[in-house]
Every structure is written in structure tokens, then in C-alpha cells.
Design a protein around this motif. Structure first.
Motif, PDB file in Angstrom:
ATOM      1  N   GLN A  28      32.552 -18.445  19.027  1.00  0.00           N
ATOM      2  CA  GLN A  28      32.536 -16.992  18.851  1.00  0.00           C
ATOM      3  C   GLN A  28      33.856 -16.323  19.225  1.00  0.00           C
ATOM      4  OE1 GLN A  28      30.106 -15.389  17.268  1.00  0.00           O
ATOM      5  NE2 GLN A  28      29.216 -17.415  17.015  1.00  0.00           N
ATOM      6  N   ALA A  75      35.181 -12.456  31.842  1.00  0.00           N
ATOM      7  CA  ALA A  75      36.168 -13.252  31.121  1.00  0.00           C
ATOM      8  C   ALA A  75      35.729 -13.456  29.673  1.00  0.00           C
ATOM      9  CB  ALA A  75      36.365 -14.601  31.813  1.00  0.00           C
ATOM     10  N   VAL A  79      27.129 -14.163  22.148  1.00  0.00           N
ATOM     11  CA  VAL A  79      25.780 -14.574  21.763  1.00  0.00           C
ATOM     12  C   VAL A  79      25.965 -15.476  20.543  1.00  0.00           C
ATOM     13  CG1 VAL A  79      23.604 -13.709  20.772  1.00  0.00           C
ATOM     14  CG2 VAL A  79      24.678 -12.484  22.680  1.00  0.00           C
ATOM     15  N   VAL A  85      22.936  -9.391  17.146  1.00  0.00           N
ATOM     16  CA  VAL A  85      22.362  -8.119  16.676  1.00  0.00           C
ATOM     17  C   VAL A  85      20.830  -8.090  16.788  1.00  0.00           C
ATOM     18  CG1 VAL A  85      22.813  -6.246  15.031  1.00  0.00           C
ATOM     19  CG2 VAL A  85      24.224  -8.272  14.954  1.00  0.00           C
ATOM     20  N   GLY A  87      19.707  -7.586  20.090  1.00  0.00           N
ATOM     21  CA  GLY A  87      19.555  -6.942  21.389  1.00  0.00           C
ATOM     22  C   GLY A  87      19.855  -7.835  22.577  1.00  0.00           C
ATOM     23  N   TYR A  88      20.132  -9.123  22.349  1.00  0.00           N
ATOM     24  CA  TYR A  88      20.369 -10.024  23.486  1.00  0.00           C
ATOM     25  C   TYR A  88      21.669  -9.681  24.222  1.00  0.00           C
ATOM     26  CZ  TYR A  88      16.661 -12.781  21.354  1.00  0.00           C
ATOM     27  OH  TYR A  88      15.465 -13.191  20.819  1.00  0.00           O
ATOM     28  N   ASP A 114      38.306  -7.739  23.563  1.00  0.00           N
ATOM     29  CA  ASP A 114      38.850  -7.932  22.208  1.00  0.00           C
ATOM     30  C   ASP A 114      38.754  -6.600  21.488  1.00  0.00           C
ATOM     31  OD1 ASP A 114      39.123 -10.623  22.382  1.00  0.00           O
ATOM     32  OD2 ASP A 114      37.824 -11.085  20.676  1.00  0.00           O
ATOM     33  N   ALA A 117      35.549  -5.956  19.900  1.00  0.00           N
ATOM     34  CA  ALA A 117      34.356  -5.883  20.757  1.00  0.00           C
ATOM     35  C   ALA A 117      34.329  -4.589  21.564  1.00  0.00           C
ATOM     36  CB  ALA A 117      34.311  -7.083  21.702  1.00  0.00           C
TER      37      ALA A 117
HETATM   38  N1  ACO Z   1      31.387  -3.727  17.505  1.00  0.00           N
HETATM   39  C1  ACO Z   1      30.630  -2.612  17.575  1.00  0.00           C
HETATM   40  N2  ACO Z   1      29.335  -2.625  17.873  1.00  0.00           N
HETATM   41  C2  ACO Z   1      28.762  -3.812  18.089  1.00  0.00           C
HETATM   42  C3  ACO Z   1      29.469  -5.028  18.033  1.00  0.00           C
HETATM   43  C4  ACO Z   1      30.839  -4.948  17.729  1.00  0.00           C
HETATM   44  N3  ACO Z   1      31.591  -6.043  17.643  1.00  0.00           N
HETATM   45  N4  ACO Z   1      28.629  -6.041  18.309  1.00  0.00           N
HETATM   46  C5  ACO Z   1      27.431  -5.481  18.524  1.00  0.00           C
HETATM   47  N5  ACO Z   1      27.534  -4.147  18.389  1.00  0.00           N
HETATM   48  C6  ACO Z   1      26.488  -3.159  18.579  1.00  0.00           C
HETATM   49  C7  ACO Z   1      25.199  -3.455  17.891  1.00  0.00           C
HETATM   50  O1  ACO Z   1      25.187  -2.924  16.576  1.00  0.00           O
HETATM   51  C8  ACO Z   1      24.218  -2.734  18.786  1.00  0.00           C
HETATM   52  O2  ACO Z   1      24.225  -1.358  18.522  1.00  0.00           O
HETATM   53  P1  ACO Z   1      22.876  -0.475  18.635  1.00  0.00           P
HETATM   54  O3  ACO Z   1      22.464  -0.575  20.068  1.00  0.00           O
HETATM   55  O4  ACO Z   1      23.314   0.887  18.240  1.00  0.00           O
HETATM   56  O5  ACO Z   1      21.912  -1.114  17.713  1.00  0.00           O
HETATM   57  C9  ACO Z   1      24.826  -2.933  20.163  1.00  0.00           C
HETATM   58  O6  ACO Z   1      26.215  -3.157  19.949  1.00  0.00           O
HETATM   59  C10 ACO Z   1      24.281  -4.092  20.920  1.00  0.00           C
HETATM   60  O7  ACO Z   1      23.900  -5.122  20.043  1.00  0.00           O
HETATM   61  P2  ACO Z   1      23.213  -6.427  20.569  1.00  0.00           P
HETATM   62  O8  ACO Z   1      22.276  -6.954  19.535  1.00  0.00           O
HETATM   63  O9  ACO Z   1      22.658  -6.196  21.923  1.00  0.00           O
HETATM   64  O10 ACO Z   1      24.482  -7.366  20.707  1.00  0.00           O
HETATM   65  P3  ACO Z   1      24.604  -8.914  20.342  1.00  0.00           P
HETATM   66  O11 ACO Z   1      23.426  -9.667  20.853  1.00  0.00           O
HETATM   67  O12 ACO Z   1      24.945  -9.083  18.920  1.00  0.00           O
HETATM   68  O13 ACO Z   1      25.858  -9.303  21.234  1.00  0.00           O
HETATM   69  C11 ACO Z   1      28.243  -9.571  21.172  1.00  0.00           C
HETATM   70  C12 ACO Z   1      27.082  -8.591  21.109  1.00  0.00           C
HETATM   71  C13 ACO Z   1      28.185 -10.331  22.492  1.00  0.00           C
HETATM   72  C14 ACO Z   1      29.547  -8.798  21.091  1.00  0.00           C
HETATM   73  C15 ACO Z   1      28.079 -10.564  19.993  1.00  0.00           C
HETATM   74  O14 ACO Z   1      28.111  -9.860  18.795  1.00  0.00           O
HETATM   75  C16 ACO Z   1      29.128 -11.657  19.950  1.00  0.00           C
HETATM   76  O15 ACO Z   1      28.955 -12.719  20.523  1.00  0.00           O
HETATM   77  N6  ACO Z   1      30.242 -11.413  19.238  1.00  0.00           N
HETATM   78  C17 ACO Z   1      31.313 -12.393  19.066  1.00  0.00           C
HETATM   79  C18 ACO Z   1      32.047 -12.659  20.355  1.00  0.00           C
HETATM   80  C19 ACO Z   1      32.713 -11.432  20.925  1.00  0.00           C
HETATM   81  O16 ACO Z   1      33.343 -10.651  20.231  1.00  0.00           O
HETATM   82  N7  ACO Z   1      32.585 -11.277  22.253  1.00  0.00           N
HETATM   83  C20 ACO Z   1      33.238 -10.245  23.026  1.00  0.00           C
HETATM   84  C21 ACO Z   1      34.675 -10.580  23.145  1.00  0.00           C
HETATM   85  S1  ACO Z   1      35.504  -9.738  24.438  1.00  0.00           S
HETATM   86  C22 ACO Z   1      35.187 -10.620  25.814  1.00  0.00           C
HETATM   87  O17 ACO Z   1      34.537 -11.610  25.791  1.00  0.00           O
HETATM   88  C23 ACO Z   1      35.761 -10.119  27.120  1.00  0.00           C
END
Ligand code: ACO
Length: 162
Positions: A28, A75, A79, A85, A87-88, A114, A117
Motif C-alpha cells: 500500500q 510511521a 488497510v 473504504v 470504515g476500518y 503522504d 492521504a
Molecule cells: N483521501 C481522502 N479521503 C480518503 C482517503 C484518501 N486517500 N482514503 C480514505 N478516505 C476517506 C474515505 O472516503 C472515508 O470518508 P467518509 O468517512 O466521508 O466516508 C474516510 O476517509 C475513512 O475511510 P475508511 O473506510 O475508514 O478508510 P480505509 O479503511 O479505506 O483506510 C487508508 C484509509 C488507511 C488511507 C487506506 O485507504 C489505505 O491503506 N490507503 C493506502 C495507504 C496510505 O495511503 N496510507 C497512508 C499513508 S501516510 C502514512 O502512512 C503516514
């Protein structure tokens, strides 16, 4: 669903879960060097809030507590692709807030997010305005290009998981 905090403490089960989590981060977070992910996830000073579904890791947040500053640095946070998407990610962050606030006396979470993110962290209550004193975090937080420093203040009065 089970949420718990683990670290590399020599327990075989924790080691298996940490390897699974490391693999999720590697997939990811393709811009992060894989050796760097392994090093931090396996470093015993780093803790990981994991989410287990049917005893399988589907996501997690690896952070380092800075005990004197009452601050946790996130760090990595991810998910697995087929569980996004739902809610986890939100629940993981809420469980992390509750845990570090109650069990580790943290007042702040900080991260270098990022750029793609930033929206996720904003929804989790993080802001780009860092109110914490600069001395508390400069030199501790790893900064890198293409990221934004973000902060979330925690309150012991708040229940994050209800
Ligand atoms: N940008 C904007 N909004 C987002 C993003 C994003 N990249 N990802 C999720 N959301 C929103 C969802 O639409 C949701 O909005 P809502 O509450 O209005 O419906 C809310 O954020 C939470 O969504 P969840 O379903 O709880 O999030 P999810 O289980 O998909 O986990 C995560 C979010 C961890 C960012 C996941 O998408 C992921 O693993 N992404 C790839 C890895 C990544 O980018 N990690 C963060 C990097 S930065 C760091 O690690 C320090």
C-alpha cells in the motif's frame, strides 16, 4: 473484529502478525523503501495497532511513542486493498487514539502524511497547523518530500471508540 496493540517482543504470534502487517504496508505504500518498512515495524520501540478479521491482519498503524514528549509519531498506516473504504481505517485510528491516550498518556499524535492521504488524516481530526511546540517534534519526526506534517491533539475526556 479485534483491535490490539502489539510489538516485536519475541512472541511468535506477534511476529507472524507483524510480518503480515509489513506486507500490507509494502503493497500500500509503494514509495517507501521495503527495508525501511521492515526495520521500523520490527523495531521493538515501535508499536502497532492491528485490526484482525477472522484472525487475519487486514490493516494497522505503526507508531513510535516518544514518552517524554507525550507524543506518538505515526510511521505507517494502511488497510489491505480489498478491505479499504469500509470504515476500518477510521476505526483503527479511533482505537489508536483511545489506546495511546488512556494507556500511554499521549497528548498528541503526529505524522508526516503522504500528500494523497492528507484527506484521510483530516477526516480523522488531524490538522496541518501543528500547535505543539517546535522543540517537541523537530528532529524527532522523519520528514520526506511529498508529505505534509499533521497533528491531532488528544483528550482523555473523549471516548473515541463509542
Ligand atoms: N483521501 C481522502 N479521503 C480518503 C482517503 C484518501 N486517500 N482514503 C480514505 N478516505 C476517506 C474515505 O472516503 C472515508 O470518508 P467518509 O468517512 O466521508 O466516508 C474516510 O476517509 C475513512 O475511510 P475508511 O473506510 O475508514 O478508510 P480505509 O479503511 O479505506 O483506510 C487508508 C484509509 C488507511 C488511507 C487506506 O485507504 C489505505 O491503506 N490507503 C493506502 C495507504 C496510505 O495511503 N496510507 C497512508 C499513508 S501516510 C502514512 O502512512 C503516514
Amino acid at each position: 473484529l479485534v483491535y490490539m496493540v502489539i510489538k516485536n517482543d519475541g512472541e511468535e504470534q506477534n511476529m507472524i502478525w507483524l510480518v503480515n502487517l509489513k506486507n500490507i504496508f509494502s503493497k500500500q505504500l509503494p514509495n517507501m523503501p521495503k527495508e525501511y518498512i521492515v526495520r521500523l515495524v520490527m523495531d521493538p520501540r515501535h508499536h502497532s495497532m492491528i485490526c484482525l478479521k477472522n484472525n487475519t491482519v487486514i490493516g494497522g498503524i505503526t507508531y513510535r511513542p516518544f514518552w517524554r514528549q507525550n507524543m506518538g509519531e505515526i510511521a505507517f498506516c494502511a488497510v489491505s486493498a480489498n478491505e479499504q473504504v469500509k470504515g476500518y481505517g477510521t476505526r483503527l485510528m479511533n482505537h489508536l487514539k483511545e489506546y495511546v491516550c488512556d494507556k500511554e498518556n499521549m497528548t498528541h499524535l503526529i505524522t508526516f502524511a503522504d500528500n494523497n492521504a492528507v484527506g484521510y488524516f483530516q477526516k480523522q481530526g488531524f490538522t496541518k497547523d501543528v500547535m505543539m511546540e517546535r522543540e517537541k517534534w523537530v528532529g524527532y519526526i522523519k520528514e520526506y518530500d511529498g508529505g505534509t506534517i499533521m497533528e491531532c491533539a488528544l483528550s482523555a475526556q473523549v471516548s473515541y471508540t463509542e
